[in-house]
Design a protein around this motif. Structure first.
Motif, mmCIF file in Angstrom:
data_model
loop_
_atom_site.group_PDB
_atom_site.id
_atom_site.type_symbol
_atom_site.label_atom_id
_atom_site.label_comp_id
_atom_site.label_asym_id
_atom_site.label_seq_id
_atom_site.Cartn_x
_atom_site.Cartn_y
_atom_site.Cartn_z
ATOM 1 N N TYR A 6 0.890 -1.332 0.024
ATOM 2 C CA TYR A 6 0.002 -0.668 0.473
ATOM 3 C C TYR A 6 1.270 1.318 -0.502
ATOM 4 O O TYR A 6 1.934 1.627 0.647
ATOM 5 C CB TYR A 6 -1.047 0.479 1.419
ATOM 6 N N TRP A 27 -4.595 6.930 1.575
ATOM 7 C CA TRP A 27 -3.791 5.202 1.350
ATOM 8 C C TRP A 27 -4.320 4.340 -0.418
ATOM 9 O O TRP A 27 -5.494 5.557 -0.902
ATOM 10 C CB TRP A 27 -4.593 4.317 2.113
ATOM 11 N N GLY A 71 -3.937 -0.657 -3.095
ATOM 12 C CA GLY A 71 -3.215 -1.837 -2.653
ATOM 13 C C GLY A 71 -2.586 -2.521 -4.178
ATOM 14 O O GLY A 71 -3.750 -3.034 -4.824
#
Length: 121
Positions: free
Chosen positions: A94, A111, A114
């Motif tokens: 991530y 974030w 991923g």
């Protein structure tokens, strides 16, 4: 709003290499620290490497000497060059960034979605 878009994951044999990229896009005034975390199944998310806007880098002990983080401030992009990969490097990686948006006096933590890295023969 800011988005972090990762790319570069995949399947690689032990001893191989991969390069991850993470580009930040949106209404960005500045980005302080950017970094990579990883999370293996059943484990917590751990810091792999981080880099400041001044290119000061830090690494987890488990990846020192094998991984290199770099940054292009003009493109709001960071990279993670991963060499000598081991099966224990298998995880979802991530991207993370502390971003100050345009018009805001405060920063926020963002974030990416991923990207899977699998090291297996």
């Amino acid at each position: 709003q800011v988005q972090l878009v990762e790319s570069g994951g995949g399947l690689v044999q032990p001893g191989g290499s991969l390069r991850l990229s993470c580009a930040a896009a949106g209404s960005i005034f500045s980005i302080n620290i950017m970094g990579w975390y990883r999370q293996a199944p059943g484990k917590q998310r751990d810091l792999v490497a981080a880099i400041t806007s001044g290119a000061s880098a830090s690494y987890a002990d488990s990846v020192k000497g094998r991984f290199t983080i770099s940054r292009d401030n003009d493109k709001n992009t960071i990279y993670l060059q991963m060499n000598s990969l081991k099966p224990e490097d298998t995880a979802v990686y991530y991207c993370n960034a502390w971003v100050r948006e345009s018009g805001s006096a405060l920063g926020r933590n963002y974030w990416g979605q991923g990207t899977q890295v699998t090291v297996s023969s």
